[in-house]
Design a protein around this motif. Sequence first.
Motif, PDB file in Angstrom:
ATOM      1  N   VAL A 225       0.840  -1.184   0.000  1.00 38.62           N
ATOM      2  CA  VAL A 225       0.000   0.000   0.000  1.00 38.62           C
ATOM      3  C   VAL A 225       0.877   1.237   0.000  1.00 38.62           C
ATOM      4  CG1 VAL A 225      -1.805   1.270   1.191  1.00 38.62           C
ATOM      5  CG2 VAL A 225      -1.793  -1.236   1.262  1.00 38.62           C
ATOM      6  N   GLU A 226       0.714   2.063  -1.045  1.00 41.38           N
ATOM      7  CA  GLU A 226       1.465   3.309  -1.134  1.00 41.38           C
ATOM      8  C   GLU A 226       0.628   4.462  -0.598  1.00 41.38           C
ATOM      9  OE1 GLU A 226       2.274   1.152  -5.187  1.00 41.38           O
ATOM     10  OE2 GLU A 226       0.540   1.570  -3.883  1.00 41.38           O
TER      11      GLU A 226
ATOM     12  N   PHE B  70       8.848   2.435  -8.631  1.00 43.80           N
ATOM     13  CA  PHE B  70       8.770   2.636 -10.069  1.00 43.80           C
ATOM     14  C   PHE B  70       7.792   3.768 -10.331  1.00 43.80           C
ATOM     15  CE2 PHE B  70      10.975  -1.103 -11.816  1.00 43.80           C
ATOM     16  CZ  PHE B  70      11.096  -1.872 -10.684  1.00 43.80           C
ATOM     17  N   ARG B  71       7.815   4.303 -11.537  1.00 39.23           N
ATOM     18  CA  ARG B  71       6.858   5.330 -11.903  1.00 39.23           C
ATOM     19  C   ARG B  71       6.468   5.163 -13.364  1.00 39.23           C
ATOM     20  NH1 ARG B  71      10.692  10.766 -11.594  1.00 39.23           N
ATOM     21  NH2 ARG B  71      11.976  10.349 -13.461  1.00 39.23           N
ATOM     22  N   GLN B  72       5.276   5.638 -13.647  1.00 35.55           N
ATOM     23  CA  GLN B  72       4.773   5.563 -15.018  1.00 35.55           C
ATOM     24  C   GLN B  72       3.993   6.818 -15.334  1.00 35.55           C
ATOM     25  OE1 GLN B  72       2.524   2.021 -15.964  1.00 35.55           O
ATOM     26  NE2 GLN B  72       2.940   2.256 -18.140  1.00 35.55           N
TER      27      GLN B  72
ATOM     28  N   ARG C 136      -0.927  -0.391  -5.745  1.00 35.97           N
ATOM     29  CA  ARG C 136      -1.838   0.201  -6.739  1.00 35.97           C
ATOM     30  C   ARG C 136      -1.362   1.559  -7.224  1.00 35.97           C
ATOM     31  NH1 ARG C 136      -8.076  -1.278  -5.129  1.00 35.97           N
ATOM     32  NH2 ARG C 136      -7.838  -3.536  -5.229  1.00 35.97           N
ATOM     33  N   GLY C 137      -0.404   2.131  -6.547  1.00 36.25           N
ATOM     34  CA  GLY C 137       0.160   3.387  -6.997  1.00 36.25           C
ATOM     35  C   GLY C 137      -0.373   4.603  -6.264  1.00 36.25           C
TER      36      GLY C 137
ATOM     37  N   ALA D  82       4.033  11.537 -12.389  1.00 39.18           N
ATOM     38  CA  ALA D  82       3.753  10.159 -12.775  1.00 39.18           C
ATOM     39  C   ALA D  82       2.975   9.473 -11.657  1.00 39.18           C
ATOM     40  CB  ALA D  82       5.054   9.388 -13.020  1.00 39.18           C
ATOM     41  N   MET D  83       2.483   8.273 -11.962  1.00 37.93           N
ATOM     42  CA  MET D  83       1.968   7.396 -10.926  1.00 37.93           C
ATOM     43  C   MET D  83       3.161   6.623 -10.382  1.00 37.93           C
ATOM     44  SD  MET D  83      -0.875   6.487  -9.410  1.00 37.93           S
ATOM     45  CE  MET D  83      -2.282   6.617 -10.507  1.00 37.93           C
ATOM     46  N   TYR D  84       3.318   6.635  -9.077  1.00 34.06           N
ATOM     47  CA  TYR D  84       4.448   5.962  -8.445  1.00 34.06           C
ATOM     48  C   TYR D  84       3.967   4.671  -7.799  1.00 34.06           C
ATOM     49  CZ  TYR D  84       7.589   9.866  -9.207  1.00 34.06           C
ATOM     50  OH  TYR D  84       8.389  10.812  -9.801  1.00 34.06           O
TER      51      TYR D  84
END
Length: 127
Positions: A5-6, A37-39, A119-120, A92-94
């Motif tokens: 969980v972020e 990670f990031r997107q 889940r980011g 980004a989503m991390y």
Amino acid sequence: GVPLVESGGGSVQAGGSLRLSCAASGSTSSGNCMAWFRQAPGKEREGVAVIDTRGGTTDYADSVKGRFTISQDNAENAVYLQMNELLPEDTAMYYCAAESHPDWVRCALNTYEYNDWGRGTQVTVSS
């Protein structure tokens, strides 16, 4: 898998700071390799930072070296990402990820090496 969980994402102006947290929910221990990670929209997911929780060894993407710091709290089974001097391109989503590796395998920033993902949390940096 291990539920991750972020938290801690948000919106900041360029030059600002954010601290992301990642915790393994419940009493399940996460793997020794804990990574962020990031997107960004339209881009591939990329590795940002990784820590081997057995000894604290860290590695960073070149784009964040000197600005981001990954750290661990073994008692809380948590990993943190302190992000300073944020840039618009950090938007980004991390995602937090975890995996267990044998002692002789170095923790790396390859998405294919990780089976447990959160889940980011969204990070938005405005100029």
